[in-house]
Write a protein that holds these residues in place. Structure first.
Motif, PDB file in Angstrom:
ATOM      1  N   THR A 388     -18.285   2.543   1.134  1.00  0.00           N
ATOM      2  CA  THR A 388     -18.023   1.712   2.309  1.00  0.00           C
ATOM      3  C   THR A 388     -16.537   1.408   2.369  1.00  0.00           C
ATOM      4  OG1 THR A 388     -18.505  -0.303   1.058  1.00  0.00           O
ATOM      5  CG2 THR A 388     -20.315   0.664   2.294  1.00  0.00           C
ATOM      6  N   VAL A 389     -15.978   1.568   3.556  1.00  0.00           N
ATOM      7  CA  VAL A 389     -14.576   1.206   3.804  1.00  0.00           C
ATOM      8  C   VAL A 389     -14.602   0.067   4.817  1.00  0.00           C
ATOM      9  CG1 VAL A 389     -12.337   2.005   4.597  1.00  0.00           C
ATOM     10  CG2 VAL A 389     -13.829   3.558   3.326  1.00  0.00           C
ATOM     11  N   THR A 390     -14.229  -1.136   4.361  1.00  0.00           N
ATOM     12  CA  THR A 390     -14.355  -2.352   5.167  1.00  0.00           C
ATOM     13  C   THR A 390     -12.976  -2.923   5.456  1.00  0.00           C
ATOM     14  OG1 THR A 390     -16.470  -2.812   4.084  1.00  0.00           O
ATOM     15  CG2 THR A 390     -15.437  -4.622   5.291  1.00  0.00           C
ATOM     16  N   ASP A 391     -12.757  -3.321   6.716  1.00  0.00           N
ATOM     17  CA  ASP A 391     -11.508  -4.023   7.051  1.00  0.00           C
ATOM     18  C   ASP A 391     -11.843  -5.258   7.878  1.00  0.00           C
ATOM     19  OD1 ASP A 391     -11.356  -3.561  10.010  1.00  0.00           O
ATOM     20  OD2 ASP A 391     -11.227  -1.457   9.421  1.00  0.00           O
ATOM     21  N   ASN A 392     -10.875  -6.141   8.034  1.00  0.00           N
ATOM     22  CA  ASN A 392     -11.054  -7.364   8.825  1.00  0.00           C
ATOM     23  C   ASN A 392     -10.153  -7.357  10.047  1.00  0.00           C
ATOM     24  OD1 ASN A 392      -8.647  -7.626   7.491  1.00  0.00           O
ATOM     25  ND2 ASN A 392      -8.905  -9.809   6.975  1.00  0.00           N
ATOM     26  N   GLY A 393      -9.986  -6.148  10.614  1.00  0.00           N
ATOM     27  CA  GLY A 393      -9.132  -5.998  11.785  1.00  0.00           C
ATOM     28  C   GLY A 393      -9.874  -6.281  13.077  1.00  0.00           C
ATOM     29  N   PRO A 394      -9.396  -5.703  14.178  1.00  0.00           N
ATOM     30  CA  PRO A 394      -9.990  -5.992  15.491  1.00  0.00           C
ATOM     31  C   PRO A 394     -11.374  -5.391  15.686  1.00  0.00           C
ATOM     32  CG  PRO A 394      -8.294  -4.302  15.680  1.00  0.00           C
ATOM     33  CD  PRO A 394      -8.210  -4.831  14.282  1.00  0.00           C
ATOM     34  N   GLY A 395     -11.728  -4.391  14.885  1.00  0.00           N
ATOM     35  CA  GLY A 395     -13.053  -3.783  15.001  1.00  0.00           C
ATOM     36  C   GLY A 395     -13.195  -2.907  16.225  1.00  0.00           C
ATOM     37  N   MET A 396     -14.450  -2.564  16.563  1.00  0.00           N
ATOM     38  CA  MET A 396     -14.766  -1.711  17.712  1.00  0.00           C
ATOM     39  C   MET A 396     -15.947  -2.298  18.466  1.00  0.00           C
ATOM     40  SD  MET A 396     -14.684   2.274  16.484  1.00  0.00           S
ATOM     41  CE  MET A 396     -13.181   3.113  15.994  1.00  0.00           C
ATOM     42  N   SER A 397     -15.988  -2.002  19.739  1.00  0.00           N
ATOM     43  CA  SER A 397     -17.163  -2.367  20.530  1.00  0.00           C
ATOM     44  C   SER A 397     -18.302  -1.411  20.198  1.00  0.00           C
ATOM     45  CB  SER A 397     -16.837  -2.305  22.021  1.00  0.00           C
ATOM     46  OG  SER A 397     -16.548  -0.966  22.403  1.00  0.00           O
ATOM     47  N   GLN A 398     -19.508  -1.787  20.612  1.00  0.00           N
ATOM     48  CA  GLN A 398     -20.666  -0.927  20.354  1.00  0.00           C
ATOM     49  C   GLN A 398     -20.503   0.431  21.028  1.00  0.00           C
ATOM     50  OE1 GLN A 398     -23.487  -1.567  18.365  1.00  0.00           O
ATOM     51  NE2 GLN A 398     -23.756   0.625  18.713  1.00  0.00           N
ATOM     52  N   GLU A 399     -19.950   0.435  22.230  1.00  0.00           N
ATOM     53  CA  GLU A 399     -19.744   1.689  22.950  1.00  0.00           C
ATOM     54  C   GLU A 399     -18.754   2.583  22.213  1.00  0.00           C
ATOM     55  OE1 GLU A 399     -18.276   3.271  27.366  1.00  0.00           O
ATOM     56  OE2 GLU A 399     -18.379   1.117  26.923  1.00  0.00           O
ATOM     57  N   ASP A 400     -17.665   1.976  21.708  1.00  0.00           N
ATOM     58  CA  ASP A 400     -16.670   2.773  20.966  1.00  0.00           C
ATOM     59  C   ASP A 400     -17.252   3.300  19.660  1.00  0.00           C
ATOM     60  OD1 ASP A 400     -14.791   2.391  22.921  1.00  0.00           O
ATOM     61  OD2 ASP A 400     -13.858   0.654  21.947  1.00  0.00           O
ATOM     62  N   ARG A 401     -18.087   2.505  18.993  1.00  0.00           N
ATOM     63  CA  ARG A 401     -18.696   2.967  17.744  1.00  0.00           C
ATOM     64  C   ARG A 401     -19.643   4.133  17.990  1.00  0.00           C
ATOM     65  NH1 ARG A 401     -19.442  -2.579  16.641  1.00  0.00           N
ATOM     66  NH2 ARG A 401     -21.708  -2.353  16.861  1.00  0.00           N
TER      67      ARG A 401
END
Length: 479
Positions: A388-401
């Motif tokens: 697992t590669v985890t970050d605490n950045g802005p993330g992605m929307s469900q559509e982008d994922r």
């Protein structure tokens, strides 16, 4: 499959063979026993008729009865002639025992027209008692004959019959088994070869072909059709990969020349025309982005051509190695980068995990701001190994994922949208899965699951880890 076909055929053959043999043997045995009882019945009746005159003559000599005694002795039988219930007139080789009660039962029979012998079995003897009537066959019985006949010959004949039937059944079963084995292999061997060829084709070996020279005609036609399909697929895939690689390679030279000219123009316009310099700088950025895309297309072509040769990989060790390689970049950008986990082994191609982690870490570094953090964790799951590669950045929307693993899909202005596509390709080609989720508290988590190391390779309770000794000298530029 061979075993299933063989078991099905053997079950059918056994049912047919024994379904025919057992009723035949039972019927023949019953017929032999019935014939034996009829024979002893008729003999007892004949002896009773001959003994009738002797009983009425109060034991006088009778030549016919003497011949009966001789025949009985020669045949190894036993005979007892009784007058009334207790007067014994003759006893020829009768087996030990008291047969008066049997004779008394026989003497209670009705007139000769309806009388039947009273039979019993004693050891290896079949005993029959039949009443003696007067010559005219009327009136009450005046005595009885008790005939003893050995059942040993009958039992021997029955054993011989069952031995013959059993031998025929076993021979038929052996012959049918050999035929069933041949038939099962004739059908299953081409199927096994076709299955192996399909499996290798699915693993990326496009040159594989199935043997179409053996087996039933339907399987030979299926193998020929498979070979045609594999040939067309090989031509299509190699053609598309070749075009992609050739185009990418051919674009590198004009792009390098274009970038060089733009650099020269920018140097000349830096002081004379600041506005022109700004436009040239924008053009240089676009050329750099185009160069990265060309490099990414080459990397995609190589990833598409991957045929994994899996081995036991120390996933935690590779994660620590790649984190150490990227750590200077992360520190320069003010981002915390750490690796967690130890002694975790997975089953995948050597060098593939390094490429996967390089792309994931590079994408995360581009998306984060100073002060953010990235954690690379290796762990076991019920079905294998996980990264697992985890970050605490802005993330992605469900559509982008949902679209992240598609080519040329990117949320970064300077990205090419090829990095995650390569991650997905390398992961799935090794039998794993890749997915993206929201991180707890915000951010993005990439979860990669890989197959476990086969149990046969694990020794002494360890994971059978093989630490990859290859380290990439520099981080790739794919984003």
């Amino acid at each position: 499959m061979t075993r299933r076909i063989l078991l099905a055929l053997l079950a059918l053959i056994i049912a047919v063979v024994f379904g025919a043999m057992i009723p035949l043997g039972v019927d023949a045995t019953g017929h032999d026993r019935s014939s034996f009882n009829e024979e002893i019945t008729s003999t007892a009746i004949a002896y009773a008729a001959i003994a009738s005159a002797t009983v009425q003559m109060r034991g006088s000599n009778n030549q016919s009865l003497n011949k009966v005694f001789y025949d009985v002795h020669q045949a190894g039988e036993g005979l007892e002639v009784l007058k009334g219930l207790h007067i014994q007139l003759a006893n020829i080789s009768m087996p030990a025992g008291s047969w008066s009660q049997l004779a008394a039962t026989a003497e209670q029979e009705k007139p000769a027209t309806a009388a039947q012998p009273i039979m019993t079995t004693s050891g290896s003897w079949r005993i029959a008692a039949y009443p003696i009537y007067q010559t005219n066959g009327l009136g009450a019985p005046i005595g009885a004959v008790v005939l003893a006949k050995s059942v040993a010959p009958l039992n021997g004949e029955i054993r011989t019959l069952w031995l013959i039937l059993g031998s025929v059944g076993v021979a038929a079963l052996l012959g049918a088994t050999l035929m069933a084995v041949w038939l099962a292999r004739w059908v299953s061997k081409p199927l096994a070869g076709l299955d192996a060829a399909a499996s290798k084709l699915a693993d990326g070996n496009l040159s594989i072909r199935a043997t179409n020279t053996s087996g039933p005609p339907e399987l030979r036609r299926l193998a020929s059709t498979f070979n045609k399909m594999a040939g067309r697929l090989e031509a299509l895939v190699h053609g598309s990969r070749a075009v992609l690689a050739d185009v990418s390679h051919q674009l590198r030279t004009p792009l390098a020349a274009l970038r060089l000219r733009l650099d020269l123009l920018a140097a000349d316009a830096a002081e004379a025309d600041p506005e022109m310099a700004a436009e040239l700088a924008a053009a240089q950025d676009e050329v750099a982005r185009l160069s990265r895309m060309v490099d990414g297309l080459l990397a995609v072509a190589r990833a598409e051509n991957v045929t994994p040769q899996p081995k036991a990989i120390d996933i935690a060790g590779v994660a620590e190695e790649r984190v150490a390689a990227w750590l200077p970049v992360a520190e320069d950008r003010g981002i915390e980068l750490t690796a967690v986990g130890s002694q975790v082994a997975g089953w995948l191609g050597e060098g593939h995990l390094e490429q996967i982690l390089d792309n994931l870490i590079a994408n995360a570094l581009d998306a984060l701001s100073p002060g953010n953090r990235i954690t690379v964790k290796a762990s076991y799951t019920q079905d294998g190994a996980r990264i697992t590669v985890t970050d605490n950045g802005p993330g992605m929307s469900q559509e982008d994922r949902d679209r992240a693993f598609l080519r040329f899909t990117t949320g970064s202005p300077g990205g090419t949208g090829l990095g995650l596509a390569i991650v997905h390709r390398l992961t799935t080609s090794n039998g794993g899965t890749a997915r993206l989720m929201d991180s707890p508290g915000g951010g993005l988590t990439a979860i990669l699951d890989f197959p476990p190391v086969p149990a046969a390779l694990r020794t002494n309770g360890s994971s059978g880890n093989e630490v990859s000794q290859q380290a990439q000298a520099e981080a790739p530029a794919l984003h």
